[in-house]
Write a protein that holds these residues in place. Structure first.
Motif, mmCIF file in Angstrom:
data_model
loop_
_atom_site.group_PDB
_atom_site.id
_atom_site.type_symbol
_atom_site.label_atom_id
_atom_site.label_comp_id
_atom_site.label_asym_id
_atom_site.label_seq_id
_atom_site.Cartn_x
_atom_site.Cartn_y
_atom_site.Cartn_z
ATOM 1 N N LYS A 105 -7.965 48.298 -19.506
ATOM 2 C CA LYS A 105 -7.712 47.931 -20.898
ATOM 3 C C LYS A 105 -9.031 47.809 -21.662
ATOM 4 O O LYS A 105 -9.152 48.301 -22.794
ATOM 5 C CB LYS A 105 -6.936 46.618 -20.936
ATOM 6 N N LEU A 106 -10.004 47.181 -21.065
ATOM 7 C CA LEU A 106 -11.306 47.018 -21.715
ATOM 8 C C LEU A 106 -12.034 48.351 -21.850
ATOM 9 O O LEU A 106 -12.773 48.570 -22.820
ATOM 10 C CB LEU A 106 -12.164 46.031 -20.912
ATOM 11 N N LEU A 107 -11.821 49.249 -20.888
ATOM 12 C CA LEU A 107 -12.466 50.556 -20.964
ATOM 13 C C LEU A 107 -11.888 51.423 -22.075
ATOM 14 O O LEU A 107 -12.574 52.290 -22.618
ATOM 15 C CB LEU A 107 -12.320 51.285 -19.623
ATOM 16 N N ASN A 108 -10.625 51.188 -22.421
ATOM 17 C CA ASN A 108 -9.950 52.034 -23.406
ATOM 18 C C ASN A 108 -9.962 51.459 -24.819
ATOM 19 O O ASN A 108 -9.492 52.113 -25.741
ATOM 20 C CB ASN A 108 -8.502 52.269 -22.985
ATOM 21 N N HIS A 109 -10.445 50.239 -24.975
ATOM 22 C CA HIS A 109 -10.472 49.610 -26.300
ATOM 23 C C HIS A 109 -11.863 49.035 -26.562
ATOM 24 O O HIS A 109 -12.516 48.538 -25.641
ATOM 25 C CB HIS A 109 -9.422 48.493 -26.394
ATOM 26 N N GLU A 110 -12.281 49.107 -27.802
ATOM 27 C CA GLU A 110 -13.609 48.583 -28.137
ATOM 28 C C GLU A 110 -13.663 47.075 -27.951
ATOM 29 O O GLU A 110 -14.580 46.545 -27.314
ATOM 30 C CB GLU A 110 -13.960 48.962 -29.579
ATOM 31 N N VAL A 111 -12.683 46.377 -28.527
ATOM 32 C CA VAL A 111 -12.643 44.917 -28.420
ATOM 33 C C VAL A 111 -11.196 44.477 -28.210
ATOM 34 O O VAL A 111 -10.295 44.934 -28.918
ATOM 35 C CB VAL A 111 -13.207 44.234 -29.685
ATOM 36 N N VAL A 112 -10.982 43.602 -27.236
ATOM 37 C CA VAL A 112 -9.657 43.040 -26.979
ATOM 38 C C VAL A 112 -9.792 41.529 -26.935
ATOM 39 O O VAL A 112 -10.627 40.999 -26.190
ATOM 40 C CB VAL A 112 -9.071 43.548 -25.646
ATOM 41 N N ARG B 253 -11.355 33.148 -16.864
ATOM 42 C CA ARG B 253 -11.756 33.165 -15.451
ATOM 43 C C ARG B 253 -11.743 34.594 -14.909
ATOM 44 O O ARG B 253 -12.625 34.984 -14.132
ATOM 45 C CB ARG B 253 -10.822 32.268 -14.628
ATOM 46 N N ASP B 254 -10.749 35.378 -15.324
ATOM 47 C CA ASP B 254 -10.678 36.765 -14.879
ATOM 48 C C ASP B 254 -11.883 37.564 -15.380
ATOM 49 O O ASP B 254 -12.418 38.416 -14.660
ATOM 50 C CB ASP B 254 -9.384 37.411 -15.377
ATOM 51 N N ILE B 255 -12.308 37.308 -16.615
ATOM 52 C CA ILE B 255 -13.474 38.009 -17.167
ATOM 53 C C ILE B 255 -14.710 37.687 -16.344
ATOM 54 O O ILE B 255 -15.544 38.579 -16.067
ATOM 55 C CB ILE B 255 -13.688 37.623 -18.641
ATOM 56 N N ASP B 256 -14.852 36.433 -15.914
ATOM 57 C CA ASP B 256 -15.993 36.053 -15.070
ATOM 58 C C ASP B 256 -15.963 36.841 -13.745
ATOM 59 O O ASP B 256 -17.010 37.277 -13.252
ATOM 60 C CB ASP B 256 -15.959 34.546 -14.779
ATOM 61 N N PRO C 262 -19.985 45.751 -16.924
ATOM 62 C CA PRO C 262 -20.747 45.190 -18.051
ATOM 63 C C PRO C 262 -19.859 44.766 -19.223
ATOM 64 O O PRO C 262 -19.759 45.449 -20.240
ATOM 65 C CB PRO C 262 -21.668 46.347 -18.432
ATOM 66 N N VAL C 263 -19.200 43.621 -19.079
ATOM 67 C CA VAL C 263 -18.328 43.101 -20.135
ATOM 68 C C VAL C 263 -19.175 42.349 -21.160
ATOM 69 O O VAL C 263 -20.024 41.530 -20.801
ATOM 70 C CB VAL C 263 -17.249 42.177 -19.550
ATOM 71 N N ILE C 264 -18.917 42.642 -22.432
ATOM 72 C CA ILE C 264 -19.639 41.981 -23.522
ATOM 73 C C ILE C 264 -18.663 41.114 -24.303
ATOM 74 O O ILE C 264 -17.527 41.519 -24.570
ATOM 75 C CB ILE C 264 -20.288 43.023 -24.456
ATOM 76 N N SER C 265 -19.113 39.916 -24.664
ATOM 77 C CA SER C 265 -18.299 39.003 -25.457
ATOM 78 C C SER C 265 -18.695 39.107 -26.923
ATOM 79 O O SER C 265 -19.877 39.051 -27.263
ATOM 80 C CB SER C 265 -18.488 37.564 -24.966
ATOM 81 N N TYR C 266 -17.692 39.301 -27.791
ATOM 82 C CA TYR C 266 -17.918 39.411 -29.236
ATOM 83 C C TYR C 266 -17.347 38.167 -29.919
ATOM 84 O O TYR C 266 -16.211 37.771 -29.669
ATOM 85 C CB TYR C 266 -17.245 40.662 -29.803
ATOM 86 N N GLN C 267 -18.145 37.574 -30.791
ATOM 87 C CA GLN C 267 -17.747 36.359 -31.476
ATOM 88 C C GLN C 267 -17.129 36.691 -32.843
ATOM 89 O O GLN C 267 -17.238 37.798 -33.343
ATOM 90 C CB GLN C 267 -18.957 35.441 -31.657
ATOM 91 N N GLY D 165 -13.244 38.838 -32.800
ATOM 92 C CA GLY D 165 -13.979 38.893 -31.546
ATOM 93 C C GLY D 165 -13.079 39.050 -30.339
ATOM 94 O O GLY D 165 -11.850 39.099 -30.434
ATOM 95 N N GLY D 166 -13.709 39.125 -29.202
ATOM 96 C CA GLY D 166 -12.991 39.297 -27.949
ATOM 97 C C GLY D 166 -13.917 39.841 -26.893
ATOM 98 O O GLY D 166 -15.117 39.503 -26.863
ATOM 99 N N PHE D 167 -13.399 40.706 -26.055
ATOM 100 C CA PHE D 167 -14.179 41.269 -24.964
ATOM 101 C C PHE D 167 -14.121 42.792 -25.012
ATOM 102 O O PHE D 167 -13.140 43.389 -25.444
ATOM 103 C CB PHE D 167 -13.659 40.779 -23.604
#
Length: 305
Positions: free
Chosen positions: A12-19, A37-40, A48-53, A57-59
Motif C-alpha cells: 500500500k505504501l509503495l503504491n501511494h505517495e502518502v497514506v 507499531r506496524d510502521i516501526d 525507508p518509510v517517511i512520516s509526513y506531518q 500527512g501520513g506515511f
C-alpha cells in the motif's frame, strides 16, 4: 494475520505517495496505535518509510524506492494486472485486488495497457459466479435446477471442480452426483443455485482439459451452406468467423459451415433463425425444411383467433 497485514501495508505504501494512519487503521480494522507499531516494524525491516506531518500527512516510501523488477517485465506485469482486474470485478475478490497492488509496484509507471479483458456477461446472474467459486474453494456440494439442450429440466447435485469461460459464456465443470459422472453445465441454464453445507473430499483427477475437444467431431460432419444478405453480414461474421466465406458483387456473402449432425443441432437452428430474412439456407435441403416448419409453427402463435 499480522504478517499478512504488514505485507499488505508495505505494498500500500509503495503504491501511494502518502497514506494516513487513520486510513490504514480503517482498511485493516485495527487501531491507529497498532498502525504506528506496524510502521516501526516495517522500518526495522529496512523499508525507508517517511512520516509526513500536517492535515494531509501520513506515511509513504522514500521517493524512487521500488521493489526488484527483475522477475517480471513491464509487459508481463501489465498483462497480469489487466486480467486480474477483470477477475476482481467479476468475483469481487479482495485478494485479487491485493495482488494487483503488489504487481503495480514492479510495473512501469504511467504505462498505458494495450490489452483489455472483459469476463462479465449480462446473461449470467452476477451472484452465481462468486457463490460457485466459493463452493469450489470450500468444497461445498451445489444443488440446482438445470435445463439441458433437449429442453429437459432436472434437479442436479454436483461436486464443483472448475469454472471455465469460453465463447462468451461461463461454464462449471464437476462431478454430477445425479448422473454419477463428470459433466459441464452452462451457467445461463442453471436456476435456484444453492450451496449446501455438505462437503466433499478432494479426490478429483483431471484426465483431459475442460472444454470441447475435437473428439466430438465424428464422421457425421456435413457442410451447411448459407447465403447472407448485406444487412446481416456483421452478425453472421460474429457467429461463424472461421469458415469459408465468399463475397459477392451485390454485397451478399456465401458461407460454408462444417457442422456435426446439422439436422440435430438445435444451436445452429437458433442462430440461423435469429438472422431473420437476412440469411437463407441453401444446403442441405432437409435443414431448409426443418427451418420452414419451425417458422410456420411460430406464425401460428401470432394468428388472430
Amino acid at each position: 494475520m499480522k504478517l499478512e497485514r504488514l505485507i499488505s501495508m508495505i505494498y500500500k505504501l509503495l503504491n501511494h505517495e502518502v497514506v494516513s494512519a487513520s486510513t490504514l487503521a480503517e482498511e485493516f480494522q485495527v487501531s491507529p496505535r497498532t498502525i504506528y507499531r506496524d510502521i516501526d516494524v516495517i522500518c526495522a525491516a529496512g523499508f525507508p518509510v517517511i512520516s509526513y506531518q500536517g492535515n494531509k500527512g501520513g506515511f509513504g516510501m522514500m521517493d524512487g524506492y521500488k521493489m526488484d523488477k527483475s522477475l517480471l517485465g513491464s509487459y508481463d506485469v501489465a498483462t497480469l494486472i489487466t486480467v486480474l482486474s477483470s477477475l476482481s470485478s467479476v468475483f469481487e475478490d479482495e485478494r485479487a485486488q491485493g495482488t494487483i497492488e503488489r504487481l503495480q509496484t514492479v510495473g512501469t509507471e504511467h504505462q498505458a495497457s494495450s490489452l483489455a479483458v472483459d469476463l462479465e456477461t449480462r446473461r449470467t446472474d452476477p451472484d452465481v459466479l462468486p457463490h460457485l467459486r466459493t463452493a469450489i474453494m470450500e468444497r461445498n456440494i451445489v444443488r440446482f435446477d438445470y435445463v439441458n439442450a433437449k429442453n429437459e429440466r432436472t434437479t442436479r447435485a454436483m461436486e464443483p471442480v472448475k469454472l471455465h469461460f469460453k465463447y462468451g459464456n461461463w461454464y462449471i465443470y464437476g462431478y454430477c452426483r445425479t448422473r454419477r459422472d463428470y459433466r459441464e453445465f452452462r451457467l445461463t441454464r442453471m436456476m435456484n443455485v444453492l450451496l449446501t453445507p455438505d462437503t466433499f473430499q478432494p479426490h478429483h483427477e483431471f484426465t483431459r482439459e475442460v472444454g470441447f475437444s475435437n473428439s466430438t467431431w465424428q464422421d457425421e460432419v456435413e457442410e451447411v451452406v448459407i447465403r447472407v444478405g448485406p444487412q446481416a453480414l456483421a452478425e453472421a461474421l460474429d457467429q461463424f468467423h472461421q469458415v469459408d466465406k465468399q463475397f459477392h458483387a451485390d454485397g451478399s456473402m456465401t458461407m460454408r459451415i462444417p457442422v456435426d449432425r446439422p439436422l440435430q443441432a438445435s444451436w445452429l437452428r437458433s442462430i440461423l433463425l435469429s438472422f431473420g430474412s437476412g440469411a437463407e439456407v441453401l444446403e442441405p435441403p432437409a435443414l431448409r425444411d426443418i427451418l420452414k416448419e419451425q417458422l410456420q409453427n411460430t406464425l401460428k402463435l401470432y394468428e388472430v383467433v
